[in-house]
Write a protein that holds these residues in place. Sequence first.
Motif, PDB file in Angstrom:
ATOM      1  N   GLY A  48      17.558  -3.960 -13.287  1.00  0.00           N
ATOM      2  CA  GLY A  48      17.954  -3.190 -12.133  1.00  0.00           C
ATOM      3  C   GLY A  48      19.345  -2.851 -12.299  1.00  0.00           C
ATOM      4  O   GLY A  48      19.772  -1.821 -11.651  1.00  0.00           O
ATOM      5  N   VAL A 121       6.486 -10.433  -5.195  1.00  0.00           N
ATOM      6  CA  VAL A 121       7.911 -10.307  -5.994  1.00  0.00           C
ATOM      7  C   VAL A 121       7.784 -10.821  -7.228  1.00  0.00           C
ATOM      8  O   VAL A 121       8.183 -10.027  -8.085  1.00  0.00           O
ATOM      9  CB  VAL A 121       8.735 -11.235  -5.049  1.00  0.00           C
ATOM     10  N   VAL A 125       7.553  -8.231 -10.361  1.00  0.00           N
ATOM     11  CA  VAL A 125       8.837  -8.102 -11.263  1.00  0.00           C
ATOM     12  C   VAL A 125       8.266  -8.456 -12.561  1.00  0.00           C
ATOM     13  O   VAL A 125       8.870  -7.617 -13.506  1.00  0.00           O
ATOM     14  CB  VAL A 125       9.866  -9.562 -10.945  1.00  0.00           C
ATOM     15  N   ASP A 229      16.498   0.212  -4.085  1.00  0.00           N
ATOM     16  CA  ASP A 229      16.771  -0.268  -5.375  1.00  0.00           C
ATOM     17  C   ASP A 229      17.990  -1.537  -5.406  1.00  0.00           C
ATOM     18  O   ASP A 229      17.931  -2.351  -6.106  1.00  0.00           O
ATOM     19  CB  ASP A 229      17.516   0.765  -6.072  1.00  0.00           C
ATOM     20  N   PHE A 232      16.303  -4.811  -4.310  1.00  0.00           N
ATOM     21  CA  PHE A 232      15.554  -5.134  -5.746  1.00  0.00           C
ATOM     22  C   PHE A 232      16.464  -5.813  -6.585  1.00  0.00           C
ATOM     23  O   PHE A 232      16.346  -6.905  -7.264  1.00  0.00           O
ATOM     24  CB  PHE A 232      15.018  -4.176  -6.293  1.00  0.00           C
ATOM     25  N   ALA A 235      17.489  -9.825  -5.879  1.00  0.00           N
ATOM     26  CA  ALA A 235      15.855 -10.668  -5.595  1.00  0.00           C
ATOM     27  C   ALA A 235      15.962 -12.079  -6.254  1.00  0.00           C
ATOM     28  O   ALA A 235      14.820 -12.363  -6.782  1.00  0.00           O
ATOM     29  CB  ALA A 235      14.887  -9.973  -6.169  1.00  0.00           C
ATOM     30  N   LEU A 372       9.378   0.551  -7.447  1.00  0.00           N
ATOM     31  CA  LEU A 372      10.404  -0.450  -7.303  1.00  0.00           C
ATOM     32  C   LEU A 372      11.028  -0.472  -5.627  1.00  0.00           C
ATOM     33  O   LEU A 372      11.200  -1.331  -5.112  1.00  0.00           O
ATOM     34  CB  LEU A 372      11.351  -0.481  -8.158  1.00  0.00           C
ATOM     35  N   GLY A 376      10.659  -3.096  -3.262  1.00  0.00           N
ATOM     36  CA  GLY A 376      12.073  -3.565  -3.052  1.00  0.00           C
ATOM     37  C   GLY A 376      12.185  -3.777  -1.738  1.00  0.00           C
ATOM     38  O   GLY A 376      12.763  -5.122  -1.152  1.00  0.00           O
ATOM     39  N   PHE A 380      10.971  -7.803  -1.170  1.00  0.00           N
ATOM     40  CA  PHE A 380      12.327  -8.524  -1.724  1.00  0.00           C
ATOM     41  C   PHE A 380      13.235  -8.708  -0.552  1.00  0.00           C
ATOM     42  O   PHE A 380      13.806  -9.741  -0.156  1.00  0.00           O
ATOM     43  CB  PHE A 380      13.082  -7.681  -2.772  1.00  0.00           C
TER      44      PHE A 380
END
Length: 441
Positions: A48, A121, A125, A229, A232, A235, A372, A376, A380
């Motif tokens: 990320g 999460v 991921v 973003d 994310f 996280a 995401l 996110g 997250f």
Amino acid sequence: MRHSELSESEAAAAKQKNIDDWLPITSSRDAKWWYSAFHNVTAMVGAGVLSLPYAMSNLGWGPGVTIMIMSWVITLYTLWQMVEMHEMVPGKRFDRYHELGQHAFGEKLGLWIVVPQQLVVEVGVDIVYMVTGGKSLKKVHDLLCKDCKDIRLTFWIMIFASIHFVLAHLPNFNSISGVSLAAAVMSLTYSTVAWTASVHKGVQPDVDYSYRASTETGKVFNFLNALGDVAFAYAGHNVVLEIQATIPSTPETPSKIPMWRGVVVAYIVVAICYLPVAFIGYWMFGNAVDDNILITLEKPTWLIAAANLFVVIHVIGSYQIYAMPVFDMLETFLVKKMGFNPSFKLRFITRTLYVAFTMFIGICIPFFGGLLGFFGGFAFAPTTYYLPCIMWLAIKKPKRFGLSWTVNWFCIIVGVLLTIISPIGGLRTIIVSAKNYTFFS
């Protein structure tokens, strides 16, 4: 009568200990503080980081810098709370996020609050990393072998997954510490490559710092997506208690002391990785930066190919760090609820199926990156920004309007706003790009 009761409870305790010694989170408690440092770096600094300059181009200078630094401070604070809460009941350790949740919210409710979010999460991921690993391998191949036949992304994801079909059978956190260390070193390396190569390219002659979108609605939605973003990017909290569970603890030196030392080192590394990439990448390229800074830097070929290879190695470690708590949940469920015996066969089947599942979803939906921003904000932000604060308020009950109370409420409000508004941006991104999506591409 008394004797048989005793032996029954002893047998139950012995059985429980056998299961705990077998489960991946609680089986080894001899980790050092530096294990915590690189596990945390590996968990936190994902691929990320390479999209942060792009997020900056949607946020602009003022809000971008503020949000990046504020997120760093807030998440360090919530991480500190989690480390503190790991052993706040004398003689008991909350080895898993949901055990702390159950202590704060009650047996049933705690499970329902924490487990679904934690699973979204961790599995999310892992799916993203399947795609990222495949894409980075493909990029290395395409860069180094210009005249070769094009190989579909699907096959690259399968090649990447084949590594995990082997690594997934490492029993616990301490056994993946070597993989994790390599991953942490790689994240530092490719972050450094990204910003030094940007500096080398210099500020572009026609650089433009205005918002990327031309329409007002576009600007607003992009701004919201960029918030997702950033959420994310921070996280790592989902695996913090599980990492701390591997550190030995005595009344003289509780596990929070070495754990916190590791976390501080990890957060310094996170700052060294994130801030230069985000700010320098945006400074050099302005709003012309791609959603992966390595794509914007095409030359020199060997360096970009190497950086992509570092991403692959890093993502291998990250995948394992996020998969370990999932394995723990699955195995706990199978052994404690379904009554299976702890065995190699059970573990082999469970973990192989999990890797296959993440690979399959990654192949079906290779546009997972668009999801995401959506995930996110959705999962997250709660587990990172404000769930620890709510638990802290529920358990510690600080004085109303005192410092601790105020800071926690501030984090909760920021986090809740993130949860509500960033999925909106992510959803729009998905819809806009859905026109040219193809499944199994």
